[in-house]
Design a protein around this motif. Sequence first.
Motif, PDB file in Angstrom:
ATOM      1  N   GLU A   3      61.771 -39.239 116.914  1.00 44.47           N
ATOM      2  CA  GLU A   3      62.876 -38.445 117.463  1.00 44.47           C
ATOM      3  C   GLU A   3      62.380 -37.342 118.379  1.00 44.47           C
ATOM      4  O   GLU A   3      63.076 -36.922 119.303  1.00 44.47           O
ATOM      5  CB  GLU A   3      63.697 -37.852 116.307  1.00 44.47           C
ATOM      6  N   LYS A   4      61.172 -36.875 118.143  1.00 47.37           N
ATOM      7  CA  LYS A   4      60.624 -35.798 118.969  1.00 47.37           C
ATOM      8  C   LYS A   4      60.594 -36.191 120.437  1.00 47.37           C
ATOM      9  O   LYS A   4      60.796 -35.360 121.327  1.00 47.37           O
ATOM     10  CB  LYS A   4      59.225 -35.439 118.479  1.00 47.37           C
ATOM     11  N   TYR A   5      60.322 -37.482 120.688  1.00 45.16           N
ATOM     12  CA  TYR A   5      60.177 -37.931 122.073  1.00 45.16           C
ATOM     13  C   TYR A   5      61.317 -38.857 122.509  1.00 45.16           C
ATOM     14  O   TYR A   5      61.177 -39.600 123.479  1.00 45.16           O
ATOM     15  CB  TYR A   5      58.833 -38.640 122.245  1.00 45.16           C
ATOM     16  N   ALA A   6      62.417 -38.793 121.775  1.00 45.02           N
ATOM     17  CA  ALA A   6      63.549 -39.667 122.112  1.00 45.02           C
ATOM     18  C   ALA A   6      64.068 -39.398 123.520  1.00 45.02           C
ATOM     19  O   ALA A   6      64.367 -40.331 124.269  1.00 45.02           O
ATOM     20  CB  ALA A   6      64.672 -39.489 121.086  1.00 45.02           C
ATOM     21  N   ASP A   7      64.170 -38.114 123.894  1.00 44.21           N
ATOM     22  CA  ASP A   7      64.670 -37.784 125.230  1.00 44.21           C
ATOM     23  C   ASP A   7      63.705 -38.256 126.312  1.00 44.21           C
ATOM     24  O   ASP A   7      64.129 -38.742 127.379  1.00 44.21           O
ATOM     25  CB  ASP A   7      64.881 -36.278 125.357  1.00 44.21           C
ATOM     26  N   LEU A   8      62.418 -38.136 126.053  1.00 49.14           N
ATOM     27  CA  LEU A   8      61.426 -38.592 127.026  1.00 49.14           C
ATOM     28  C   LEU A   8      61.465 -40.102 127.173  1.00 49.14           C
ATOM     29  O   LEU A   8      61.445 -40.636 128.286  1.00 49.14           O
ATOM     30  CB  LEU A   8      60.031 -38.131 126.608  1.00 49.14           C
ATOM     31  N   ARG A   9      61.541 -40.802 126.048  1.00 53.45           N
ATOM     32  CA  ARG A   9      61.619 -42.272 126.101  1.00 53.45           C
ATOM     33  C   ARG A   9      62.882 -42.701 126.826  1.00 53.45           C
ATOM     34  O   ARG A   9      62.852 -43.625 127.644  1.00 53.45           O
ATOM     35  CB  ARG A   9      61.573 -42.832 124.679  1.00 53.45           C
ATOM     36  N   ARG A 346      56.305 -47.712 133.539  1.00 53.57           N
ATOM     37  CA  ARG A 346      57.136 -47.008 132.562  1.00 53.57           C
ATOM     38  C   ARG A 346      56.336 -46.700 131.304  1.00 53.57           C
ATOM     39  O   ARG A 346      56.392 -45.581 130.763  1.00 53.57           O
ATOM     40  CB  ARG A 346      58.374 -47.836 132.209  1.00 53.57           C
ATOM     41  N   GLU A 347      55.605 -47.689 130.802  1.00 49.65           N
ATOM     42  CA  GLU A 347      54.837 -47.470 129.572  1.00 49.65           C
ATOM     43  C   GLU A 347      53.719 -46.455 129.780  1.00 49.65           C
ATOM     44  O   GLU A 347      53.466 -45.600 128.933  1.00 49.65           O
ATOM     45  CB  GLU A 347      54.263 -48.804 129.073  1.00 49.65           C
ATOM     46  N   VAL A 348      53.052 -46.552 130.921  1.00 48.49           N
ATOM     47  CA  VAL A 348      51.930 -45.651 131.191  1.00 48.49           C
ATOM     48  C   VAL A 348      52.428 -44.217 131.391  1.00 48.49           C
ATOM     49  O   VAL A 348      51.849 -43.267 130.853  1.00 48.49           O
ATOM     50  CB  VAL A 348      51.136 -46.140 132.417  1.00 48.49           C
ATOM     51  N   VAL A 349      53.488 -44.049 132.161  1.00 48.11           N
ATOM     52  CA  VAL A 349      54.014 -42.699 132.397  1.00 48.11           C
ATOM     53  C   VAL A 349      54.476 -42.077 131.080  1.00 48.11           C
ATOM     54  O   VAL A 349      54.223 -40.899 130.808  1.00 48.11           O
ATOM     55  CB  VAL A 349      55.161 -42.738 133.435  1.00 48.11           C
ATOM     56  N   PHE A 350      55.133 -42.872 130.245  1.00 44.60           N
ATOM     57  CA  PHE A 350      55.551 -42.342 128.940  1.00 44.60           C
ATOM     58  C   PHE A 350      54.344 -41.902 128.127  1.00 44.60           C
ATOM     59  O   PHE A 350      54.318 -40.799 127.563  1.00 44.60           O
ATOM     60  CB  PHE A 350      56.344 -43.384 128.155  1.00 44.60           C
ATOM     61  N   SER A 351      53.334 -42.745 128.060  1.00 45.67           N
ATOM     62  CA  SER A 351      52.147 -42.426 127.268  1.00 45.67           C
ATOM     63  C   SER A 351      51.461 -41.156 127.769  1.00 45.67           C
ATOM     64  O   SER A 351      51.095 -40.272 126.990  1.00 45.67           O
ATOM     65  CB  SER A 351      51.167 -43.607 127.312  1.00 45.67           C
ATOM     66  N   VAL A 352      51.310 -41.052 129.085  1.00 49.72           N
ATOM     67  CA  VAL A 352      50.603 -39.902 129.664  1.00 49.72           C
ATOM     68  C   VAL A 352      51.404 -38.618 129.463  1.00 49.72           C
ATOM     69  O   VAL A 352      50.849 -37.576 129.079  1.00 49.72           O
ATOM     70  CB  VAL A 352      50.334 -40.151 131.164  1.00 49.72           C
ATOM     71  N   LEU A 353      52.708 -38.672 129.698  1.00 48.22           N
ATOM     72  CA  LEU A 353      53.517 -37.462 129.555  1.00 48.22           C
ATOM     73  C   LEU A 353      53.689 -37.071 128.093  1.00 48.22           C
ATOM     74  O   LEU A 353      53.734 -35.877 127.765  1.00 48.22           O
ATOM     75  CB  LEU A 353      54.878 -37.651 130.223  1.00 48.22           C
ATOM     76  N   ARG A 354      53.773 -38.066 127.213  1.00 49.34           N
ATOM     77  CA  ARG A 354      53.827 -37.749 125.780  1.00 49.34           C
ATOM     78  C   ARG A 354      52.557 -37.026 125.352  1.00 49.34           C
ATOM     79  O   ARG A 354      52.588 -36.036 124.625  1.00 49.34           O
ATOM     80  CB  ARG A 354      53.982 -39.033 124.971  1.00 49.34           C
ATOM     81  N   ASP A 355      51.399 -37.529 125.804  1.00 46.10           N
ATOM     82  CA  ASP A 355      50.142 -36.868 125.476  1.00 46.10           C
ATOM     83  C   ASP A 355      50.100 -35.451 126.035  1.00 46.10           C
ATOM     84  O   ASP A 355      49.591 -34.535 125.391  1.00 46.10           O
ATOM     85  CB  ASP A 355      48.963 -37.679 126.016  1.00 46.10           C
ATOM     86  N   GLY A 360      50.199 -29.650 124.762  1.00 41.86           N
ATOM     87  CA  GLY A 360      50.716 -28.362 125.173  1.00 41.86           C
ATOM     88  C   GLY A 360      50.757 -28.131 126.664  1.00 41.86           C
ATOM     89  O   GLY A 360      51.081 -27.031 127.125  1.00 41.86           O
ATOM     90  N   ASP A 361      50.439 -29.169 127.476  1.00 40.09           N
ATOM     91  CA  ASP A 361      50.497 -28.997 128.927  1.00 40.09           C
ATOM     92  C   ASP A 361      51.932 -28.968 129.437  1.00 40.09           C
ATOM     93  O   ASP A 361      52.234 -28.294 130.432  1.00 40.09           O
ATOM     94  CB  ASP A 361      49.739 -30.132 129.618  1.00 40.09           C
ATOM     95  N   LEU A 362      52.801 -29.713 128.790  1.00 39.04           N
ATOM     96  CA  LEU A 362      54.199 -29.781 129.215  1.00 39.04           C
ATOM     97  C   LEU A 362      55.111 -29.606 128.009  1.00 39.04           C
ATOM     98  O   LEU A 362      54.749 -29.999 126.890  1.00 39.04           O
ATOM     99  CB  LEU A 362      54.520 -31.141 129.857  1.00 39.04           C
ATOM    100  N   SER A 363      56.287 -29.051 128.240  1.00 44.27           N
ATOM    101  CA  SER A 363      57.346 -29.137 127.235  1.00 44.27           C
ATOM    102  C   SER A 363      58.063 -30.467 127.459  1.00 44.27           C
ATOM    103  O   SER A 363      57.921 -31.100 128.520  1.00 44.27           O
ATOM    104  CB  SER A 363      58.329 -27.983 127.405  1.00 44.27           C
ATOM    105  N   ILE A 364      58.846 -30.895 126.488  1.00 52.60           N
ATOM    106  CA  ILE A 364      59.564 -32.164 126.643  1.00 52.60           C
ATOM    107  C   ILE A 364      60.553 -32.109 127.801  1.00 52.60           C
ATOM    108  O   ILE A 364      60.615 -33.049 128.611  1.00 52.60           O
ATOM    109  CB  ILE A 364      60.228 -32.571 125.316  1.00 52.60           C
ATOM    110  N   PRO A 365      61.335 -31.025 127.985  1.00 53.51           N
ATOM    111  CA  PRO A 365      62.206 -30.971 129.177  1.00 53.51           C
ATOM    112  C   PRO A 365      61.417 -31.053 130.479  1.00 53.51           C
ATOM    113  O   PRO A 365      61.879 -31.671 131.445  1.00 53.51           O
ATOM    114  CB  PRO A 365      62.916 -29.616 129.021  1.00 53.51           C
ATOM    115  N   GLU A 366      60.249 -30.441 130.521  1.00 52.67           N
ATOM    116  CA  GLU A 366      59.420 -30.526 131.734  1.00 52.67           C
ATOM    117  C   GLU A 366      58.927 -31.955 131.946  1.00 52.67           C
ATOM    118  O   GLU A 366      58.844 -32.440 133.081  1.00 52.67           O
ATOM    119  CB  GLU A 366      58.240 -29.565 131.619  1.00 52.67           C
TER     120      GLU A 366
END
Length: 852
Positions: A3-9, A346-355, A360-366
């Motif tokens: 659920e933490k990354y539901a918005d990002l996914r 899509r999979e790679v961008v999700f993985s990289v941004l989730r990491d 702590g480099d990005l917030s989820i909204p960012e």
Amino acid sequence: MDEKYADLRQAVDTAELVDAHAHNIVALDSTVPFLSCFSEASGKALSFVPSTLNFKRSLRDIAELYGSELSVEGIQEFRSEYGIETISKMCFRSAGISSVLIDDGFELQKMLNIEQHKNIVPFVGRILRIERLAEQILDEGIRNQKSWTIDTFTDTFVSKLKSYPFDVPKVFGLKSIAAYRSGLEINPNVTTKEADEGLAQVLLGGNPVRITNKNFIDYIFVRSLEVALCFDWPIQIHTGFGDKDLDLRQANPLHLRKILEDDRFVDSRIVLLHASYPFSREASHLSSIYHQVYLDFGLAIPKLSVHGMISTLKELLELAPIKKVMFSTDGCAFPETFYLGAQRAREVVFSVLRDACNEGDLSIPEAVEAVKDIFSENSKEFYKIHYDVTSRVPRHVSDTLKKPVNHKKHDFNSTQQEMVLVRVLWVDASGQHRCRVVPQRRFDNFVKENGLGLTCASMGMSSAMDGPAEESNLTGTGEIRLMPDLSTRRTIPWVMREEMVLADMHLKPGHLWEYCPRETLRKVSNILKQEFNLEMNAGFENEFYLLKSQIRDGQEEWVPFDTSRYCSTSAFDAASPVLHEVINALESLNIDVEQLHAEAGNGQFEIALRYTTCTNAADNLIYAREVIRAVSRKHGLLATFMPKYALDDIGSGSHVHISLSENGNNVFSASGGPTKHGMSKIGEEFMAGVLHHLPSLLAFTAPIPNSYDRIQPNTWSGAYLCWGKENREAPIRTACPPGVPDGIVSNFEIKAFDGCANPYLALAAILAAGIDGLRTHLSLPDPIDDNPDILRDKLQRLPVSLTESVEALEKDAVLEDLLGEKLLVAIKGVRKAEIKHYSQNEDAYKKLIHQY
């Protein structure tokens, strides 16, 4: 999905894609070989393409999309049946691509023109390749017997360039392939004389013209950049890898500094294509210090391995502003290349941004904003794409990814092309993972509330037979409900458009069944909480073998994929593609990995998971096993957690580390200074209970006869009833990890625990034993600081067979009381069935590699 990354996914899965760099699709009867869909190779080198990671991964993805046979021939048959326009629409819609900019200067036999592409994708623009334009001008002049000088060429070339803003199809930017011809060390001050000499040399080559002279190429580039500035066109530059015509040494974008620092071109806009791979960090650096440099990662995705794609995008984002990074597929010749590029991006961008969020480099909204920027908004603004296409592409990309059960009866002009499936998982009494699979719509509309029907016999099955064991007291009469625990619902990372969820067993919705393993663990955990205000934490070390198939004397056999030894760097290198994908998949499931290494057996590895509450630890272990087995299968390997895969090699355990916490604080450790054993009174009593009940616990933690082939002296598996401080020959070892004061114990490890154990039942049994220790205030004997085998005359041997551990369990009233009489009857019945089958079938254990 976590659920933490539901918005990002959600953002990644539904993002509109603007494909800012691609090439023409070709007709079905083109001579372009289909294998070039998977590689930059050509000629004889294409014969090796089927052995590349990209080919194996991509072939599966395409076959899955089409619902075709998993082979090049099966996919070709599908293509022929439906035709280029239909499969192209299918690929673009499934990819969610709304716009594409095509470099049509890469001329392919029987390629579709720009206008024909408009029948496939809502918006199409043109990228003009400057070297090809120059060659066409010179070819036409030669045919017309025109005498060329650098001045007449310049007039014609510049005039032609300046006509394109008013031409159809509209040009949205220029492109240079100087990297392929003479390299990127472009001289911005090439003289007219040098260019004229270069032109003369080019013309000596005759018709058709191929421009390779460096001075002339540099001259064309400079004149083009001047025109681009007039019309505010960007210019794309091929950088990094490509086919064998390219000298990679000259394709490093750092060579462009003379152009970038020329005062005439400080307001130009330059796109470095293909992530400049393998010079991705150099490209990132350039984009961070030169305002006119932008980045594109097409071709690097999807041509690299999964690890390569992720690491490349991470390198780009190390320094580059996110507003300067743009998506493209570099799709070429085949619509499948556009689909693969989009799917993997899509999979790679999700993985990289989730990491990036985890670190702590990005917030989820960012991160959500970054998704939109990278996939569409940056390109729209950069190339000035103002055409509104959002209403003409699917609103939810996942809705377009619907695979037909039978493609011959499916309308591919529909946006409903593949059913999303949900796997409902449970683990039976023999430790086998099982699942029922339902379409997502049915899951959401019915199964979430009502569950799935399952025979009561399911908890009476042994590893040898899909039927209830005679003494389990369970039969084929009666049915329970598999009720999904929605908190465990996850997107499956190793296959597209599937989810998985762990299930509890109910007599009817809302009424738990007393044989349910997950409920058993929760029940005993609640007793520990209610009586002592404690929680048990657990962390697992997963040992497994990676096996490869070989044919010997006409028979398939599975052998270790390598022969390296403990912590071997070469073993890790050999398995790196598998392990990287495993770790990425575990991270996507929010399962924390502490470390991994090659183990002592041939082809054996270990992945240690971070501790968490025991209920979460059991869930994580199930998903980790699923990941490791599935990803290994994708790479053509078999991963097995079987305790003793080869009787002459080291065994595989699933060692579990146990600690206790109260209100979130570790209370296993001694407080107020060192004690006799470095642990608290609570910790000692709990561990003493586990040690006391260890012979009967083995019926849960070492549940099949093969488990006892592993639990042997001098194999670090713990063969004697004892404990030790950091003693890896003891079945229970107290641990003092780095950061803990000397002599203070943070947790203890149970080594007699293997990959055939149902982790819910095994942890519940350990909990029950610990509770007994707390209730009766048991104390520990002195630790064994030497090899227990040396003291074998003074120590009790742990059960040497499953028969002996079942006998111990039959005498253990404490476990029966805490776990439940009926469940214990079933467990003992299943274990006796295991004993009978494997004693009567000597080689039957070899089949277990496919089950565990």
